[in-house]
Design a protein around this motif. Structure first.
Motif, PDB file in Angstrom:
ATOM      1  N   LYS A   9       0.837  -1.197   0.000  1.00 32.27           N
ATOM      2  CA  LYS A   9       0.000   0.000   0.000  1.00 32.27           C
ATOM      3  C   LYS A   9       0.866   1.240   0.000  1.00 32.27           C
ATOM      4  N   TYR A  36      -0.391   3.413 -14.411  1.00 37.68           N
ATOM      5  CA  TYR A  36      -0.924   4.758 -14.347  1.00 37.68           C
ATOM      6  C   TYR A  36      -0.397   5.433 -13.089  1.00 37.68           C
ATOM      7  N   GLN A  38      -0.935   8.906 -10.406  1.00 41.65           N
ATOM      8  CA  GLN A  38      -1.792  10.011  -9.981  1.00 41.65           C
ATOM      9  C   GLN A  38      -1.008  10.870  -9.002  1.00 41.65           C
ATOM     10  N   LEU A  44      -5.653  10.802 -13.008  1.00 39.17           N
ATOM     11  CA  LEU A  44      -4.785   9.686 -13.394  1.00 39.17           C
ATOM     12  C   LEU A  44      -4.271   9.904 -14.813  1.00 39.17           C
ATOM     13  N   MET A  84       0.647   8.294  -6.309  1.00 45.00           N
ATOM     14  CA  MET A  84      -0.032   6.995  -6.239  1.00 45.00           C
ATOM     15  C   MET A  84       0.167   6.313  -7.590  1.00 45.00           C
ATOM     16  N   TYR A  86      -0.794   3.005 -10.019  1.00 41.98           N
ATOM     17  CA  TYR A  86      -1.733   1.927 -10.246  1.00 41.98           C
ATOM     18  C   TYR A  86      -1.255   1.061 -11.409  1.00 41.98           C
ATOM     19  N   VAL A  98      -8.976  -3.058 -15.663  1.00 40.72           N
ATOM     20  CA  VAL A  98      -9.052  -3.459 -14.264  1.00 40.72           C
ATOM     21  C   VAL A  98      -7.802  -2.990 -13.550  1.00 40.72           C
ATOM     22  N   PHE A  99      -7.984  -2.351 -12.400  1.00 40.32           N
ATOM     23  CA  PHE A  99      -6.875  -1.762 -11.668  1.00 40.32           C
ATOM     24  C   PHE A  99      -6.562  -2.543 -10.402  1.00 40.32           C
ATOM     25  N   GLY A 100      -5.313  -2.432  -9.983  1.00 40.57           N
ATOM     26  CA  GLY A 100      -4.936  -2.918  -8.675  1.00 40.57           C
ATOM     27  C   GLY A 100      -5.313  -1.885  -7.617  1.00 40.57           C
ATOM     28  N   ALA A 101      -4.998  -2.195  -6.368  1.00 40.75           N
ATOM     29  CA  ALA A 101      -5.374  -1.321  -5.260  1.00 40.75           C
ATOM     30  C   ALA A 101      -4.504  -0.081  -5.162  1.00 40.75           C
ATOM     31  N   GLY A 102      -3.399  -0.070  -5.883  1.00 40.24           N
ATOM     32  CA  GLY A 102      -2.548   1.106  -5.885  1.00 40.24           C
ATOM     33  C   GLY A 102      -1.463   1.052  -4.822  1.00 40.24           C
ATOM     34  N   ILE A 104       1.180   3.808  -2.850  1.00 40.67           N
ATOM     35  CA  ILE A 104       1.645   5.177  -2.639  1.00 40.67           C
ATOM     36  C   ILE A 104       3.165   5.133  -2.541  1.00 40.67           C
TER      37      ILE A 104
END
Lengths: 109, 114
Positions: A9, A36, A38, A44, A84, A86, A98-102, A104
């Motif tokens: 995370k 991606y 952000q 994004l 962040m 992704y 479909v994205f992962g949880a990202g 930081i």
């Protein structure tokens, strides 16, 4: 069904240190993978895509089909890399992204 | 202006009210998406649309309704807002006709349900 996993995370590194953001995927077909980014309070935006094999802002990512991974790497982190990140996979059938949880990334001076 | 825009940028609404988030793109992209962004969950797909009048559910569609009467617009409606729908909502569009084409995102709508 396709799935993207980003196990971290938060990743905190010092400026100048190497960075690796992990991404694993599950997908039965040939994946189209993207990273991606952000930045704070911005929308994004695409960082890079696996098919291009490009280096953007010093970042690279190699698709490893054997390990079903698409890790993002940079040899020397900069403070402006803090953001962040992704990992994303595009479903070729429905064209869903479909994205992962990202993760930081925090780069400390 | 060319691009993809969302409105409003910020919205506070009460539980039980209906609220609509707007998304407009100027590229004539066929595919459009709605995501919600929550800490710990990343971006989760709510609904998507392959073309005008064609929509399909994503991962978390319950409590949401979409429509796509025109290619350029893809509004998202919360029929009866709940606190669990407090989130940042992102709209995106893409042209799948090209391999590995990227998705373009709006600036997001921060929705608070009180």
């Amino acid at each position: 069904a396709q799935r993207v996993t980003q196990p971290e995370k938060l990743l905190s590194v010092f400026k100048g240190a190497p960075v690796e953001l992990k991404c694993n995927y599950s997908y039965s077909g040939s994946p189209e993978l993207f990273w991606y980014v952000q930045y704070s309070r911005q929308r994004l935006q695409l960082l890079l895509r696996h098919i291009s094999r490009e280096s953007i802002k010093g970042f690279t990512a190699d698709l490893n089909k054997g390990e079903t991974s698409f890790h993002l790497k940079k040899p020397f982190a900069q403070e402006e890399d803090s953001a962040m990140y992704y990992c994303a996979l595009r479903d070729g059938y429905g064209n869903k992204l479909v994205f992962g949880a990202g993760t930081i990334l925090r780069v400390k001076s | 202006d060319a691009g993809i825009t969302q409105s409003p940028r910020y919205k506070i609404t009460e539980t039980g009210r209906q609220v609509t988030l707007m998304c407009h793109q100027t590229w004539s992209h066929s595919y459009m998406f709605w995501y919600r962004q929550d800490l710990g969950h990343g971006l989760r797909l709510i609904y998507y649309s392959a073309a005008a009048d064609i929509t399909d559910k994503g991962e978390v569609p319950d409590g949401y309704v979409v429509s796509r009467s025109k290619t350029e617009n893809f509004p998202l409606t919360l029929e009866s807002a709940t606190r669990s729908q407090t989130s940042v909502y992102f709209c995106a569009s893409t042209d799948p006709g090209r391999m590995n084409t990227e998705a373009f995102f709006g600036q997001g709508t921060r929705l608070t349900v009180v």
